[in-house]
Design an enzyme around this catalytic site. Sequence first.
Site, mmCIF file in Angstrom:
data_model
loop_
_atom_site.group_PDB
_atom_site.id
_atom_site.type_symbol
_atom_site.label_atom_id
_atom_site.label_comp_id
_atom_site.label_asym_id
_atom_site.label_seq_id
_atom_site.Cartn_x
_atom_site.Cartn_y
_atom_site.Cartn_z
ATOM 1 N N LYS A 82 0.847 -1.194 0.000
ATOM 2 C CA LYS A 82 0.000 0.000 0.000
ATOM 3 C C LYS A 82 0.880 1.241 0.000
ATOM 4 O O LYS A 82 1.874 1.309 0.729
ATOM 5 C CB LYS A 82 -0.912 -0.028 1.226
ATOM 6 C CG LYS A 82 -1.930 1.101 1.305
ATOM 7 C CD LYS A 82 -2.808 0.914 2.544
ATOM 8 C CE LYS A 82 -3.868 1.974 2.675
ATOM 9 N NZ LYS A 82 -4.748 1.754 3.847
ATOM 10 N N SER B 238 -9.355 1.575 2.854
ATOM 11 C CA SER B 238 -8.559 2.399 1.975
ATOM 12 C C SER B 238 -7.500 1.588 1.213
ATOM 13 O O SER B 238 -6.903 2.076 0.246
ATOM 14 C CB SER B 238 -7.851 3.498 2.783
ATOM 15 O OG SER B 238 -7.001 2.949 3.771
ATOM 16 N N SER C 89 -9.794 -0.769 7.030
ATOM 17 C CA SER C 89 -9.193 -0.731 5.698
ATOM 18 C C SER C 89 -8.491 -2.020 5.295
ATOM 19 O O SER C 89 -8.182 -2.210 4.123
ATOM 20 C CB SER C 89 -8.197 0.426 5.611
ATOM 21 O OG SER C 89 -8.849 1.653 5.828
#
Length: 597
Positions: A75, A149, A173
């Site tokens: 990420k 996210s 997330s």
Amino acid sequence: MNPRLNIASLRQRYLSGALTPLSLVEELLARMTGEDTHHIWISRLDADALRAHARNLEGKDIASLPLYGIPFAIKDNIDLAGLPTTAGCPEYAYTPERSATVVQRLIDAGAIPLGKTNLDQFATGLNGTRSPYGACRNAFDPDFISGGSSSGSAVAVALGFASFSLGTDTAGSGRVPAAFNNLVGHKPSCGVLSTRGVVPACRSLDAVSIFALTAADAERVLAVAAGFDADDEYSRPLAPYGFDFGRASGFRFGVPMQKDLQFFGNAEAEKLFGEAVERMQALGGTPVEVDLGPFLETARLLYGGPWVAERYLAIRDFFDAQPEKVFPPVREIIAGGRDVGAADTFAHLYTLRAFKRTCDAVWNDIDVMLTPTAGTIYRIEEMQADPIRLNSNLGYYTNFMNLLDLAATAVPAGFQRDGLPFGVTLVAPPHQDGPLLHLASRMQQILGGKLGATAHALPPTEKLDLLPDGQVRVAVVGAHLSGLPLNHQLIERSARLVSMTQTAPKYRLYALPDGKRPGLIKVESGGAAIACEVWEMPASQFGSFVAGIPAPLGIGKLELADGLVVNGFICEGIGVADAQDITQYGGWRAWLAGRGR
């Protein structure tokens, strides 16, 4: 080639010589050629860099590197040396010279980083649409949200570009994207994966999370990545876990009361959750209704309390200088943290302590809790038209987790008729990561299906024990069996029944002369399977238990029918000199029932 990318399958091929890291890298490069229609990536290592990682593994001992040649995605709020970290905002970007602690541990174990993935900007969102790099699209239907996210991290694994990926999880997330893309998403106990080298969302609550094709893969990654980091003030070691409900035939699982279940009009999701409850019962679980109200009240603090100020603090200088560069929904949320006062902060901290006291009491009655991961899923256009309310719906079952210091594993739980995945989440107190992943593995196996969005079938389960275990298993064959006179010696030491099974067919059973106890002897031939129970007790209690066992009995290593070797009752050979061979009964309880005939 399109190989199956779960870790066990890749390791098997590496060990056999059928695959090399370089050949796998070439295959992945070919697969990632062309337009990134799902908006997965923000940046990727170029072909030469990937080949260099693969060649660096040549000549190394595969067995000594637990993630040898395993490709993973990161990420883009987590540092990878040499690639920009954007946190979903190009104007904020910086290029780190040093990888995040968790990334470096994975590389040191042989894993190959592929690149940085898309996310809701500054990790603020659960839907995956809040990015200047494009709304990340669902792996099964690109008209739907991927979840966020950690959006790109999940889709990269689901579509077969990576074996696993790193996300972050402050409000859900690391779990919501797993549910929407048919993956396992493990949010570890807070602090056990270092957040040094991670752009904070709420620094006191952030957790690095793991997306994987299987629960066993998540356990492998967690075992490598976990560890105390003195450079991270919130780091803590993963403590030995307690009762392994994930392997037990009898455990208690909490289910929210009907009043607390929300599916936001999605009747199919409600049906799939009911089926997940039935699967838990099929695995030996007993459902216990739980009042989710205090958990939901806690969840409201995350965006209605001082933790919004933490989001503002994390990027204050950038936010104050260039607020127009922040996505509107993200800007609205973070701006709300500017005016949080110290007195209000303490008031909310006191409220959280009270809620936590109430919520912690639930664990006196259950071992694990089962909830939907998200009550429903939305189309991208729906989410963009109503971004705050619909995003809040996605966090209904997730926002309380880190505030209450809990561990959680999202696991696939079937598909809606439109082909979109549904997922559930297993929740437990901190440091119960091992049992959560073991139970998630069993949930995956009983459901079956495919790996992510690929055509590859779910492989057979792996029985891994890679995480620290604070329990000792003991197989009992006589008076310590459930309901018999000495069973209290186990109960008094907080022991829990794990399974009722049999030994391997290598033993003979004798009734000792006092008629109150049996003796189990291992033999080279002529043995039989003997009924037994496997109990689990805290290691701190094991010594006193063993000390109270009278001769000729003792504790040795006992082989079970499935090949597992555990501590168990055995007898000295001299002890059966005048004893009666009762092997033909198949167990002590059967002999007790039949001896009066």
